[in-house]
Design an enzyme around this catalytic site. Structure first.
Site, mmCIF file in Angstrom:
data_model
loop_
_atom_site.group_PDB
_atom_site.id
_atom_site.type_symbol
_atom_site.label_atom_id
_atom_site.label_comp_id
_atom_site.label_asym_id
_atom_site.label_seq_id
_atom_site.Cartn_x
_atom_site.Cartn_y
_atom_site.Cartn_z
ATOM 1 N N HIS A 1 3.390 10.169 -27.073
ATOM 2 C CA HIS A 1 2.564 10.690 -26.853
ATOM 3 C C HIS A 1 2.617 12.679 -26.591
ATOM 4 O O HIS A 1 1.626 13.466 -26.870
ATOM 5 C CB HIS A 1 3.397 11.023 -25.062
ATOM 6 C CG HIS A 1 2.314 11.824 -23.729
ATOM 7 N ND1 HIS A 1 0.486 11.144 -23.947
ATOM 8 C CD2 HIS A 1 1.985 12.905 -23.058
ATOM 9 C CE1 HIS A 1 0.106 11.984 -22.703
ATOM 10 N NE2 HIS A 1 0.912 12.592 -22.633
ATOM 11 N N ARG B 1 -6.231 20.347 -11.047
ATOM 12 C CA ARG B 1 -5.186 19.942 -11.625
ATOM 13 C C ARG B 1 -5.345 19.185 -12.701
ATOM 14 O O ARG B 1 -4.898 18.690 -14.398
ATOM 15 C CB ARG B 1 -5.149 18.718 -10.616
ATOM 16 C CG ARG B 1 -3.849 17.781 -11.092
ATOM 17 C CD ARG B 1 -3.417 16.945 -10.170
ATOM 18 N NE ARG B 1 -1.834 16.552 -11.000
ATOM 19 C CZ ARG B 1 -1.379 15.462 -10.072
ATOM 20 N NH1 ARG B 1 -0.964 15.499 -9.395
ATOM 21 N NH2 ARG B 1 -0.362 14.544 -11.230
ATOM 22 N N GLU C 1 -6.499 15.699 -8.366
ATOM 23 C CA GLU C 1 -7.029 15.853 -9.682
ATOM 24 C C GLU C 1 -8.562 16.062 -9.466
ATOM 25 O O GLU C 1 -9.643 15.662 -10.040
ATOM 26 C CB GLU C 1 -7.125 14.809 -10.667
ATOM 27 C CG GLU C 1 -7.026 15.636 -12.341
ATOM 28 C CD GLU C 1 -7.063 14.183 -13.399
ATOM 29 O OE1 GLU C 1 -5.994 15.000 -14.267
ATOM 30 O OE2 GLU C 1 -6.889 13.210 -12.794
ATOM 31 N N HIS D 1 -5.421 11.236 -26.113
ATOM 32 C CA HIS D 1 -5.716 9.514 -25.357
ATOM 33 C C HIS D 1 -6.190 8.891 -26.403
ATOM 34 O O HIS D 1 -5.200 7.801 -26.516
ATOM 35 C CB HIS D 1 -6.144 10.343 -23.788
ATOM 36 C CG HIS D 1 -4.708 10.370 -22.884
ATOM 37 N ND1 HIS D 1 -4.978 10.328 -21.425
ATOM 38 C CD2 HIS D 1 -3.009 9.858 -22.596
ATOM 39 C CE1 HIS D 1 -4.155 11.053 -21.100
ATOM 40 N NE2 HIS D 1 -3.173 10.403 -21.157
ATOM 41 N N GLU E 1 4.456 19.429 -24.069
ATOM 42 C CA GLU E 1 3.753 19.404 -22.818
ATOM 43 C C GLU E 1 3.651 20.763 -21.848
ATOM 44 O O GLU E 1 3.778 21.350 -21.630
ATOM 45 C CB GLU E 1 4.114 18.283 -21.874
ATOM 46 C CG GLU E 1 4.242 16.841 -22.027
ATOM 47 C CD GLU E 1 2.775 16.626 -21.439
ATOM 48 O OE1 GLU E 1 1.522 18.090 -21.607
ATOM 49 O OE2 GLU E 1 1.650 15.751 -22.016
ATOM 50 N N LYS F 1 3.503 22.725 -13.534
ATOM 51 C CA LYS F 1 3.063 21.847 -12.942
ATOM 52 C C LYS F 1 3.111 21.939 -10.692
ATOM 53 O O LYS F 1 2.592 20.690 -10.510
ATOM 54 C CB LYS F 1 4.008 20.541 -13.330
ATOM 55 C CG LYS F 1 3.021 19.432 -12.783
ATOM 56 C CD LYS F 1 3.579 17.688 -13.926
ATOM 57 C CE LYS F 1 2.088 17.069 -13.764
ATOM 58 N NZ LYS F 1 3.028 15.658 -14.757
ATOM 59 N N LYS G 1 1.067 11.135 -10.360
ATOM 60 C CA LYS G 1 -0.101 10.542 -10.962
ATOM 61 C C LYS G 1 1.208 8.928 -11.189
ATOM 62 O O LYS G 1 2.458 9.870 -12.179
ATOM 63 C CB LYS G 1 -0.642 10.978 -11.525
ATOM 64 C CG LYS G 1 -1.299 12.114 -11.380
ATOM 65 C CD LYS G 1 -2.110 12.587 -12.689
ATOM 66 C CE LYS G 1 -3.033 12.043 -13.554
ATOM 67 N NZ LYS G 1 -3.710 12.898 -14.309
ATOM 68 N N ASN H 1 -4.452 18.092 -18.375
ATOM 69 C CA ASN H 1 -4.662 17.385 -19.218
ATOM 70 C C ASN H 1 -5.066 18.337 -20.043
ATOM 71 O O ASN H 1 -6.360 17.704 -21.171
ATOM 72 C CB ASN H 1 -6.050 16.838 -18.727
ATOM 73 C CG ASN H 1 -5.332 15.209 -17.334
ATOM 74 O OD1 ASN H 1 -4.857 14.333 -17.545
ATOM 75 N ND2 ASN H 1 -6.341 15.856 -16.713
ATOM 76 N N ARG I 1 1.123 -1.509 0.249
ATOM 77 C CA ARG I 1 0.532 0.189 -0.498
ATOM 78 C C ARG I 1 0.558 1.661 -0.312
ATOM 79 O O ARG I 1 0.182 1.947 0.774
ATOM 80 C CB ARG I 1 -1.208 0.259 0.865
ATOM 81 C CG ARG I 1 -1.822 -1.157 0.916
ATOM 82 C CD ARG I 1 -3.204 -1.284 2.198
ATOM 83 N NE ARG I 1 -4.259 -1.998 2.323
ATOM 84 C CZ ARG I 1 -4.051 -3.419 2.193
ATOM 85 N NH1 ARG I 1 -2.498 -3.737 3.757
ATOM 86 N NH2 ARG I 1 -5.129 -4.236 2.553
ATOM 87 N N HIS J 1 -5.414 16.620 -23.603
ATOM 88 C CA HIS J 1 -5.093 15.269 -23.205
ATOM 89 C C HIS J 1 -6.311 14.331 -24.053
ATOM 90 O O HIS J 1 -6.394 13.536 -24.118
ATOM 91 C CB HIS J 1 -4.823 14.518 -22.558
ATOM 92 C CG HIS J 1 -3.409 15.141 -21.784
ATOM 93 N ND1 HIS J 1 -2.732 16.485 -22.483
ATOM 94 C CD2 HIS J 1 -2.022 14.092 -21.508
ATOM 95 C CE1 HIS J 1 -1.549 16.585 -21.795
ATOM 96 N NE2 HIS J 1 -0.924 15.373 -21.321
#
Length: 355
Positions: free
Chosen positions: A259, A236, A232, A247, A180, A222, A138, A240, A116, A243
């Site tokens: 990407h 946040r 998010e 994606h 980015e 960022k 992330k 994206n 965990r 994106h």
């Protein structure tokens, strides 16, 4: 010059040429063993780190990964869990991920899920990894249904971004990473756009002064956003930008697109969609195309399967029920949400980027 950027006071991002030797010092106190996951081309750096750790009495297990997105699978993840289990890794141990965004995504996810959560130090070796994937906590892997649909929020103990590693990066990967960076200019820091537009080639010069400044500015954007919204829930989402469509391209193209290239087209797509929705004018759409193309990024995606792309977009993390949601702009550094655009506008925006 070395820069240290704090992410909400929780951890630091160290940026500079020749800072790779700071990885051992960035490990939390008391670490006894380290799993070093690394991209194929980073084997030498992984071996050097293993030797450095051994001199400090810290054991290491090296785990070479498949290249790029091929590493981000349930099968590779299970293999790494097996290595940790066989070695008896405990919460006093750690993971170090050395490679591009796929490597840091996977390494972070393995660290997040083992017991965990064990510490992870991210060592991004690509421009994309330095300004995006490795910063923010992330983590995730891909499934047949989409990119990063399985993941966890797990902030790293530290991020070490050695700019000298960019000297060996293929130019096409350096160009892709700039997508980015430019994204951060559109959503938060207009000075990024000014720097790129003033001298696009300087933005690609690893040994110059402009690229390090762009990296610092993008990481600061960022860091500021992540510090305000780790999981998010609201702010946040602006990271994206571009994106949702990006994606979808990656999934439809079976992750054969870089990407950053997909994000570049994705930003033009949402700019066109925002124009159709009356949020921005033609000039801002054109600025997207101009600044992206000036550094060699694509701004069009021809011969795609629209229905497959639309299906992929509906699986996006920002979607709520049947409501498609996009990060959009009302102006430079003025992000907003665009929710439930019409089917006609969605298709029209696609037509605008498919020529």
């Amino acid at each position: 010059m070395t820069s240290i950027i704090s992410v909400g006071g929780d951890y630091d991002v160290t940026i500079g040429a020749g800072v790779l030797d700071q990885v051992p010092e960035s490990l939390p106190d008391g670490v006894l063993r380290v799993l070093i996951v690394h991209a194929p081309v980073m084997a030498a750096a992984a071996w050097a780190l293993e030797d450095d750790l051994a001199q400090r009495g810290i054991g290491a297990i090296l785990a070479p990964l498949p290249d790029a997105e091929a590493a981000k699978t349930a099968e590779v993840t299970a293999w790494l869990w097996g290595l940790l289990g066989e070695a008896g890794f405990t919460r006093s141990d750690a993971v170090v991920a050395i490679g591009g965004g796929a490597t840091t995504d996977l390494g972070g996810f393995v660290a997040a899920t083992w017991l965990r959560g064990v510490p992870v130090v991210q060592v991004p070796t690509t421009l994309l990894g330095m300004v995006d994937a490795a910063v923010g906590g992330k983590t995730g892997i891909n499934t047949a249904e989409g990119k990063n649909l399985v993941g966890a929020f797990h902030p790293p103990a530290a991020v070490i971004a050695d700019l000298s590693l960019l000297r060996t990066l293929p130019r096409e990967d350096l160009v892709a990473g700039l997508a980015e960076v430019i994204k951060c200019g559109f959503i938060a820091d207009p000075a990024i756009l000014d720097l790129v537009e003033a001298d696009p080639q300087a933005a690609l010069d690893v040994d110059g002064e402009v690229l390090p400044e762009l990296v610092r500015r993008a990481v600061q954007v960022k860091a500021d956003v992540v510090a305000a919204d780790l999981k998010e829930s609201s702010l946040r989402e602006i990271l994206n930008y571009g994106h949702t469509f990006a994606h979808a391209i990656e999934q439809v193209e079976h992750y054969t697109w870089r990407h950053g290239d997909a994000v570049a087209v994705g930003m033009v797509y949402i700019a066109e969609l925002s124009r159709l929705a009356g949020l921005i004018d033609d000039d801002l759409v054109q600025r997207h195309r101009a600044v992206l193309s000036s550094v060699g990024l694509p701004t069009a995606y021809a011969d795609g399967d629209w229905e497959a792309l639309l299906t992929a977009m509906r699986r996006d993390k920002k979607t709520r029920g049947d409501l498609l949601r996009f990060v959009a702009l009302t102006g430079i550094a003025q992000p907003t949400r665009l929710e439930g655009p019409s089917a006609e506008d969605l298709r029209a925006a696609y037509d605008a980027v498919s020529v």
